[in-house]
Design an enzyme around this catalytic site. Structure first.
Site, PDB file in Angstrom:
ATOM      1  N   GLU A  37     -12.594  74.849  62.147  1.00  0.00           N
ATOM      2  CA  GLU A  37     -13.637  75.852  61.935  1.00  0.00           C
ATOM      3  C   GLU A  37     -13.902  76.710  63.169  1.00  0.00           C
ATOM      4  OE1 GLU A  37     -13.827  72.748  60.858  1.00  0.00           O
ATOM      5  OE2 GLU A  37     -14.081  72.869  58.684  1.00  0.00           O
TER       6      GLU A  37
ATOM      7  N   HIS B  17     -23.543  67.265  53.997  1.00  0.00           N
ATOM      8  CA  HIS B  17     -22.970  68.211  53.027  1.00  0.00           C
ATOM      9  C   HIS B  17     -24.053  68.795  52.120  1.00  0.00           C
ATOM     10  CE1 HIS B  17     -19.030  66.891  54.288  1.00  0.00           C
ATOM     11  NE2 HIS B  17     -18.424  67.617  53.382  1.00  0.00           N
TER      12      HIS B  17
HETATM   13  C1  LIG Z   1     -15.392  69.817  59.641  1.00  0.00           C
HETATM   14  C2  LIG Z   1     -15.005  69.655  58.237  1.00  0.00           C
HETATM   15  N1  LIG Z   1     -14.233  70.587  57.664  1.00  0.00           N
HETATM   16  C3  LIG Z   1     -13.863  70.482  56.381  1.00  0.00           C
HETATM   17  C4  LIG Z   1     -14.267  69.416  55.625  1.00  0.00           C
HETATM   18  C5  LIG Z   1     -13.874  69.302  54.170  1.00  0.00           C
HETATM   19  N2  LIG Z   1     -12.860  68.244  54.043  1.00  0.00           N
HETATM   20  C6  LIG Z   1     -13.194  66.990  53.725  1.00  0.00           C
HETATM   21  S1  LIG Z   1     -11.877  65.955  53.749  1.00  0.00           S
HETATM   22  C7  LIG Z   1     -10.838  67.218  54.185  1.00  0.00           C
HETATM   23  C8  LIG Z   1      -9.385  66.946  54.379  1.00  0.00           C
HETATM   24  C9  LIG Z   1      -9.171  65.924  55.464  1.00  0.00           C
HETATM   25  O1  LIG Z   1      -7.804  65.681  55.582  1.00  0.00           O
HETATM   26  P1  LIG Z   1      -7.304  64.443  56.425  1.00  0.00           P
HETATM   27  O2  LIG Z   1      -7.965  64.454  57.750  1.00  0.00           O
HETATM   28  O3  LIG Z   1      -5.830  64.457  56.412  1.00  0.00           O
HETATM   29  O4  LIG Z   1      -7.872  63.169  55.661  1.00  0.00           O
HETATM   30  P2  LIG Z   1      -7.507  62.653  54.198  1.00  0.00           P
HETATM   31  O5  LIG Z   1      -8.461  63.291  53.254  1.00  0.00           O
HETATM   32  O6  LIG Z   1      -6.102  63.008  53.937  1.00  0.00           O
HETATM   33  O7  LIG Z   1      -7.740  61.189  54.278  1.00  0.00           O
HETATM   34  C10 LIG Z   1     -11.526  68.409  54.308  1.00  0.00           C
HETATM   35  C11 LIG Z   1     -10.918  69.695  54.653  1.00  0.00           C
HETATM   36  C12 LIG Z   1     -15.100  68.478  56.248  1.00  0.00           C
HETATM   37  N3  LIG Z   1     -15.593  67.444  55.574  1.00  0.00           N
HETATM   38  N4  LIG Z   1     -15.426  68.599  57.547  1.00  0.00           N
END
Ligand SMILES: Cc1ncc(C[n+]2csc(CCOP(=O)(O)OP(=O)(O)O)c2C)c(N)n1
Ligand SMILES: Cc1ncc(C[n+]2csc(CCOP(=O)(O)OP(=O)(O)O)c2C)c(N)n1
Ligand SMILES: [Mg+2]
Ligand SMILES: [Mg+2]
Lengths: 332, 337, 337, 332
Positions: free
Chosen positions: A61, A130
């Protein structure tokens, strides 16, 4: 021609129309392209405009906010999609130290025409990180404009205006309203910033309400009408610039005001609006201005707790009754 | 299971605990998913199924005093670090008996008694917390190790580089464990990560490792070694664990053909399932019989169901709790003014 | 000057411009410092003296349309990118004729007409801006290159890693130029940077270079090559430039024995001064005589002094300007409601 | 025994005393050790407590803020030094999403006892990114406490209380006051949070002022006294928790109020305090509550402009005169 469309569709249309009009507009954010965001608000845009203009970013972000600032300074007009309003904290430096101040610090030479689209609103069982409604934070920073659409109609008209504005604009969509429908003209329209909308006319009390709180105010007004209390609803539509005049005109007529916003109450949006009314309509007020913000607690997950943290129509009705019937709201 | 083939049977207890813990995670998630599908759970949640060997392989190398930080996909870490089903399901349902009295929910579940400093709904949000926990261990001389779990997507957060730098400069006992499940939300890792993840950690002088995250013994062996080295002051370390999530990004992400194929999902489940592979190995090695494993599975499934039932009937927190715990009570300051 | 010894004399004009620009920076800073010492300048400022070869070597490889972003130590970049003394001194003194009408001051000096997107008082704060500028160039097909200047201390900001990742994924025409002057404020670089800076960029798949930042020709040759490659779509790149600041962290940092020795300072000035070394080389190569160089120096010094005099007498912005430029006027929206 | 010491020295003493008392306290920040910060506030601490407890960090504000949160959750009591208040934007996520919410989200199981020491205040010719007074941003976030010392005395007493508090506390020092002296007892003392201080008693108008604005109010009060207007000055000392009672008691007595804070006026601290007074002392007010914040502009560098952006004693005097003489402040 007017049809009913969802707020989500209204946002999508606004962006698509503007992107057709102006090739300098690009869209940046996480999963904005094929996925069309988790809320599916942007579905279809990448198909029409391609991945050069609808750009999926990594989960960075601060990074993509900063990139948007630089892009805006050099000829693009970025729309940044911030998936949850709670992530505003992450982009504050780029938004408030850079985007908001660049025009001023450069003595008017540099401009930062960008839109930060994000959301707000609790009661979605998403817990403390959230569910926040952080409009007060950005409203406090000179150089930013802040829009809070209260229906699909405003969402489209304000977003189009935001995109054409030459300044950084933060627009908060209430994520619980994405599927709410409202009449929206087929023809193009824009909603100017700094012009409040009288959503309902009334005589006895002014309800100044932002975003989804306008719906709460409308429900309250219906109930109050049955009891013979006539409520006027003012929707500021943008909190920066704030249409003080329209708000004051209404309060001078009704002599009473309740200000409703879903951000935390203390040091929040209701404080500013209530303080201005109290100061500038002082001699017209028959009762103290009542503020209704969210409770000053992190948003709890449990449904049993979450629902009582936000302003409700019942609460508005109760407060309106008390000030309209001359009851002392506080043992003042 | 190559890494482990040399291991002796006197590890039987450890093996069994790892097996049980992986099955417990799977059972927890199956029930959580059902709660969602039957509209009994408030909100959404992110399933850990498929990644069990990561949480279990690592947490089994830790003592209860060692700390972990977790993610939005945090149930697996929580179970693996020693949590009970009841308090977990109560938390997922927003009940008073939940680990966080229902205030946190799935994305903030924490279990301090077992060293779990909490799930986090901010991607990467716990990287600082984990590093700070390691600073505490070093300053207070507790000899505890902290493991920071995060996903491949989280490597895009600048915070990681900031704290890696400090962890390396200050030689902190922290292990950064990146569960690379190939996706962040609806996007493939390749599309959001340039270069190499291990190289990123190595650039800060942090020793880095890649391991098959579906092989619980390989994960556990590596974790044991690194935990040991952390205790000797040789940290920090980075591990990239190759793994896969079986469900969608969250329980509501059901139609996901547009970003990954059913074949790919089926293949991982068939060939690389951490539980059945480990189960088969236990049978192969004559450590357990197939029947014994089935019995374990059944027992765990019924435990989980009982906990769900309990949680569904448990009570919500009293509304008066809403403004409790905003601030901690502070012991008397000895105020003089 | 090894890298450049092979160069032909037909570059005389380029050499002279580089020499002049370096001297101009030094003269600017000497005057700025005097303004501070004589209490004529509001606030503090950070001197670029000693680092001239970096700004000049790089900016001479750029066209006026190419963009740069600068730092709190930004006068050198500003001069090198083509700014005038008058508007610069006016800005430093908060006068209406300054580049930013006095609103920015030293730490926000910008010169859009010459592609300088501005100094920045947030360490690392312009890394996103530079990367975004490169995104504009790529999307709009302008073929411009952007150079992002920052210090060694700024490499500790997570933002850099975030934007490097995107720059690499999107192949943006941006050059990250880290001026490693050995210190961030009152701290040596080794104490705040683990591992290797070039390895950090390389981990994102970004080609990286180290160069002697005191050798203007070496810097310029490398910059020319990388700018060219950026224009061909081969960016991004990273350059670490070894350099040194002669003054304290800011003009007020005068007693600095506690963090670096006078001997160290003297040594750099004696052996590695970018201006005198380049001057000597010009003389050695018979491109210029010592007298010619002295004449250039004198002319520049008197230009600078004239500009200072002008700026001291120039007027402050009218108080009515205070709330101008908070918001840009937007051309008519075609409002319909 | 009371002697006069600078605010800077008061801060230094507070930290040294507390670090002697409690070995769990560590200090983290840029150039806090040998350099003792650019403001030299922390000089001498590393010599006494060593580099294990006085820890120089890289320029990684989000990073060391996050580390402090984790350290606070696990047995240390970190004091974070944020060199300029303007860098708050960089640490907002760790401060507001993590530190502020952890105790609540964990149902009371985890605690985050940390202090974020930072500063505020313009007119130092430091321009828009080194002059902000951002207390309103953090005051809006439940879970944080916010202290604003108005002199060396408060700086010491509030900081010691902050260090002993089991919650995240943000304390804003006015960087222009570091060399200002005030009487400070030699003996140990603490100043409790949520207790406002009546800095000066008066009858005609209440001046609620924070941080260095207390000095501004005092100057104004002197001038007003000469004109026969008796001003009472209330220094809230902490804006979260806010001692509403003391403020209201004063206003009920004087019937008039001016609220002064150096943050931007709109959506700022003055809004909250003015709104509460207007609501809860409604029937006692003889005139509208006047708000005096900084202008809603990024802080300009030029001295010719910067000085007019902040509230001044002359401005307070003028406003006080108008409300005390019954002039309509706004054509209300
Ligand atoms: C700072 C932030 N940006 C975006 C999100 C929305 N979001 C939640 S999980 C996710 C993907 C995370 O991917 P990863 O770190 O690979 O974990 P996984 O879900 O694959 O376990 C996103 C973009 C968030 N919760 N926090
Ligand atoms: C985000 C941020 N943190 C801290 C500071 C204070 N500060 C100004 S310059 C500086 C040191 C920067 O070091 P470096 O990047 O090496 O640049 P140099 O001063 O050596 O040119 C610091 C810490 C700041 N301006 N911004
Ligand atoms: Mg992933
Ligand atoms: Mg440096």
């Amino acid at each position: 021609m007017t049809r009913e469309i969802t707020l989500s569709k209204a946002v999508n249309e606004a962006i698509a129309e503007e992107m057709r009009r102006d090739p300098a507009i690009v869209l940046l954010g996480e999963d904005v392209a094929e996925a069309g965001t988790p809320f599916k608000v942007l579905s279809g845009l990448v198909e029409e405009f391609g991945t050069d203009r609808v750009i999926d970013t990594p989960i960075s972000e601060p990074g993509f906010m900063g990139i948007a600032v630089g892009a805006a300074m050099t000829g693009l007009r970025p729309i940044v999609d911030l998936m949850f309003g709670d992530f505003l904290y992450l982009v504050m430096d780029q938004l408030c130290n850079q985007a908001a101040k660049t025009h001023y610090m450069s003595g008017g030479k540099l401009k930062v025409p960008l839109v930060l689209r994000t959301n707000m609103g609790a009661t979605r069982r998403s817990a403390a990180q959230h569910s926040q409604s952080l409009q007060a934070l950005v409203a406090h920073i000179p150089g930013l404009k802040v829009a809070m659409p209260s229906s699909a109609y405003e969402a489209k008209g304000l977003l189009k205006t935001a995109i054409r504005d030459d300044n950084p604009v933060v627009i908060f969509e209430d994520k619980l309203m994405y599927n709410d429908k409202a009449p929206v003209p087929e023809e193009e329209y824009l909603i100017p910033f700094g012009k409040a909308h009288i959503k309902r006319e009334g005589r006895d009390v002014t309800l100044v309400a932002t975003s989804s709180m306008v719906q709460v105010a409308e429900q309250a007004a219906e109930t109050l009408a049955l009891e013979g209390i006539s409520a006027e609803i003012v929707d500021p539509r943008t909190i920066v610039p704030l249409d003080e005049e329209t708000i004051l005109r209404s309060v001078r007529k009704t002599s009473r005001a309740i200000v409703i916003d879903e951000g935390h109450q203390s040091y929040g949006v209701t404080a500013e609006i209530a303080a201005r009314i109290s100061e500038k309509a002082f001699y017209h007020l028959d009762a103290p201005v009542i503020r209704m913000g969210a409770m000053d607690v992190p948003v709890p997950f449990s449904p049993a707790l979450e629902d009582i943290t936000v302003p409700t129509a019942a609460g508005v009705v109760e407060n309106a009754r008390r000030i309209c019937r001359g009851e002392l709201v506080h043992a003042a | 299971m190559s890494a482990a083939r040399s291991k002796k049977k006197h590890n039987t207890d450890d093996y069994l605990r790892m097996y049980r813990q992986m099955v417990r995670i799977r059972a927890f998630e199956d029930n959580a998913n059902q709660l969602y599908l039957s509209a009994k759970m408030p909100g959404l949640t992110h399933m850990y199924s498929g990644q069990e060997a990561v949480a279990v392989g690592i947490c089994e190398a830790l003592t209860p005093e060692d700390k972990i930080t977790s993610t939005h996909r945090g149930h697996g870490h929580c179970v693996a670090k020693g949590a009970n089903f009841r308090e977990m399901f109560c938390e997922l349902l927003g009940k008073e008996e939940g680990y966080c009295r229902g205030k946190g929910g799935s994305m903030h579940i924490a279990d301090q008694a077992n060293g779990n400093l909490g799930a986090n709904a901010i991607v990467g949000g716990s990287m600082g917390i984990a590093t700070g926990s390691a600073l505490s261990a070093k300053r207070l001389g507790t000899n505890h190790v902290t493991v920071c779990f995060f996903g491949d997507g989280a490597t895009a957060q600048g915070l990681w580089y900031e704290v890696m730098n400090m962890a390396a400069l200050w030689k902190l006992p922290v292990i950064y464990a990146c569960e690379n499940n190939g996706y962040s939300e609806y996007t493939k890792t390749d599309e959001i990560a340039a270069g190499s993840l291990t190289a990123r950690a190595e650039a800060f002088g942090i020793e880095s490792f890649r391991v098959d995250g579906q092989d619980v013994l390989a994960v556990n062996q590596l974790a044991q070694r690194l935990v040991e080295r952390c205790r000797k002051g040789e940290g920090p370390f980075f591990i990239e664990l190759e793994t896969y999530r079986y469900h969608g990004h969250h329980v509501g992400d059901i139609n996901r053909d547009y970003y990954r194929s059913r074949d790919e999902e089926a293949e991982w489940k068939k060939v690389r399932d951490p539980i059945s592979n480990f189960g088969n190995w236990l049978i192969d090695q004559k450590i357990m019989t197939a029947d014994e494993l089935v019995a374990i599975d059944k027992e765990i499934v019924s435990d989980a169901e009982a906990a769900v039932k309990y949680a569904l009937e448990a009570k919500y927190p009293d509304v008066r709790e809403v403004d409790m715990h905003v601030y901690a009570e502070t012991a008397a300051w000895g105020e003089t003014q």
